[in-house]
Design a protein around this motif. Structure first.
Motif, PDB file in Angstrom:
ATOM      1  N   ALA A  75       0.823 -13.438   8.826  1.00 20.80           N
ATOM      2  CA  ALA A  75      -0.456 -13.364   9.536  1.00 20.80           C
ATOM      3  C   ALA A  75      -0.505 -12.123  10.428  1.00 20.80           C
ATOM      4  O   ALA A  75      -1.541 -11.448  10.499  1.00 20.80           O
ATOM      5  N   ASP A  76       0.598 -11.818  11.106  1.00 20.42           N
ATOM      6  CA  ASP A  76       0.657 -10.618  11.942  1.00 20.42           C
ATOM      7  C   ASP A  76       0.467  -9.360  11.107  1.00 20.42           C
ATOM      8  O   ASP A  76      -0.298  -8.464  11.463  1.00 20.42           O
ATOM      9  N   ARG A  77       1.164  -9.297   9.994  1.00 19.36           N
ATOM     10  CA  ARG A  77       1.056  -8.110   9.128  1.00 19.36           C
ATOM     11  C   ARG A  77      -0.353  -7.980   8.559  1.00 19.36           C
ATOM     12  O   ARG A  77      -0.883  -6.881   8.452  1.00 19.36           O
ATOM     13  N   ARG A  78      -0.952  -9.114   8.183  1.00 17.29           N
ATOM     14  CA  ARG A  78      -2.313  -9.078   7.651  1.00 17.29           C
ATOM     15  C   ARG A  78      -3.278  -8.559   8.720  1.00 17.29           C
ATOM     16  O   ARG A  78      -4.174  -7.769   8.438  1.00 17.29           O
ATOM     17  N   GLY A  79      -3.081  -8.996   9.963  1.00 18.11           N
ATOM     18  CA  GLY A  79      -3.919  -8.514  11.061  1.00 18.11           C
ATOM     19  C   GLY A  79      -3.759  -7.014  11.276  1.00 18.11           C
ATOM     20  O   GLY A  79      -4.738  -6.301  11.521  1.00 18.11           O
ATOM     21  N   LEU A  80      -2.516  -6.531  11.205  1.00 20.26           N
ATOM     22  CA  LEU A  80      -2.278  -5.094  11.373  1.00 20.26           C
ATOM     23  C   LEU A  80      -2.932  -4.287  10.250  1.00 20.26           C
ATOM     24  O   LEU A  80      -3.515  -3.224  10.493  1.00 20.26           O
ATOM     25  N   ILE A  81      -2.856  -4.808   9.036  1.00 25.00           N
ATOM     26  CA  ILE A  81      -3.483  -4.100   7.912  1.00 25.00           C
ATOM     27  C   ILE A  81      -4.993  -4.073   8.088  1.00 25.00           C
ATOM     28  O   ILE A  81      -5.639  -3.041   7.860  1.00 25.00           O
ATOM     29  N   ARG A  82      -5.585  -5.187   8.519  1.00 21.07           N
ATOM     30  CA  ARG A  82      -7.041  -5.218   8.752  1.00 21.07           C
ATOM     31  C   ARG A  82      -7.429  -4.215   9.834  1.00 21.07           C
ATOM     32  O   ARG A  82      -8.451  -3.536   9.710  1.00 21.07           O
ATOM     33  N   ALA A  83      -6.633  -4.121  10.890  1.00 26.00           N
ATOM     34  CA  ALA A  83      -6.935  -3.174  11.965  1.00 26.00           C
ATOM     35  C   ALA A  83      -6.831  -1.735  11.457  1.00 26.00           C
ATOM     36  O   ALA A  83      -7.661  -0.887  11.802  1.00 26.00           O
ATOM     37  N   ARG A  84      -5.824  -1.457  10.642  1.00 32.95           N
ATOM     38  CA  ARG A  84      -5.678  -0.100  10.097  1.00 32.95           C
ATOM     39  C   ARG A  84      -6.834   0.254   9.170  1.00 32.95           C
ATOM     40  O   ARG A  84      -7.339   1.380   9.204  1.00 32.95           O
ATOM     41  N   VAL A  85      -7.267  -0.696   8.351  1.00 32.07           N
ATOM     42  CA  VAL A  85      -8.395  -0.448   7.454  1.00 32.07           C
ATOM     43  C   VAL A  85      -9.664  -0.205   8.270  1.00 32.07           C
ATOM     44  O   VAL A  85     -10.454   0.697   7.955  1.00 32.07           O
ATOM     45  N   ALA A  86      -9.862  -0.971   9.332  1.00 36.38           N
ATOM     46  CA  ALA A  86     -11.036  -0.774  10.192  1.00 36.38           C
ATOM     47  C   ALA A  86     -10.987   0.598  10.863  1.00 36.38           C
ATOM     48  O   ALA A  86     -12.010   1.299  10.931  1.00 36.38           O
ATOM     49  N   ALA A  87      -9.818   0.990  11.341  1.00 38.48           N
ATOM     50  CA  ALA A  87      -9.683   2.305  11.981  1.00 38.48           C
ATOM     51  C   ALA A  87      -9.947   3.422  10.973  1.00 38.48           C
ATOM     52  O   ALA A  87     -10.581   4.428  11.297  1.00 38.48           O
ATOM     53  N   LEU A  88      -9.480   3.236   9.759  1.00 40.44           N
ATOM     54  CA  LEU A  88      -9.730   4.226   8.717  1.00 40.44           C
ATOM     55  C   LEU A  88     -11.219   4.323   8.417  1.00 40.44           C
ATOM     56  O   LEU A  88     -11.757   5.419   8.239  1.00 40.44           O
TER      57      LEU A  88
END
Length: 84
Positions: free
Chosen positions: A43-56
Motif C-alpha cells: 500500500a505504501d509503495r502504491r501510494g508513492l507510485i501514485r504520487a510520482r505519477v501525479a507529479a509527472l
C-alpha cells in the motif's frame, strides 16, 4: 491389560495432535503478521507510485503551458517583425 495399552496409545496420539495444532496455530499467526506487513508495504509503495505519477502529470502540464506561451510569444514577435 490390553485396554491400558490402547488408552496409552490414544493419549499419545492426542498429545501429538495437540502439539501439532499448537505449532500450526503459531505458524498461522506468524503468517498473518507477515501478510499484514507485506500488505502495508505494498500500500505504501502504491501510494508513492501514485504520487510520482501525479507529479509527472503536473510537470508535463507545466511544460506544455510554458511551451504554448513560448509559441504565442514567437508568433507575436514574428507578427511585429522582431527576431528572437
Amino acid at each position: 491389560m490390553l485396554y491400558v495399552i490402547a488408552a496409552l496409545v490414544i493419549l499419545l496420539a492426542l498429545a501429538l495432535l495437540v502439539r501439532t495444532l499448537l505449532r500450526t496455530r503459531r505458524k498461522v499467526t506468524l503468517l498473518k503478521a507477515t501478510a499484514a506487513r507485506a500488505g502495508a508495504d505494498i500500500a505504501d509503495r502504491r501510494g508513492l507510485i501514485r504520487a510520482r505519477v501525479a507529479a509527472l502529470g503536473v510537470a508535463l502540464a507545466q511544460r506544455r503551458r510554458i511551451g504554448a506561451e513560448q509559441r504565442v510569444a514567437d508568433v507575436a514577435a514574428d507578427a511585429e517583425g522582431r527576431h528572437r
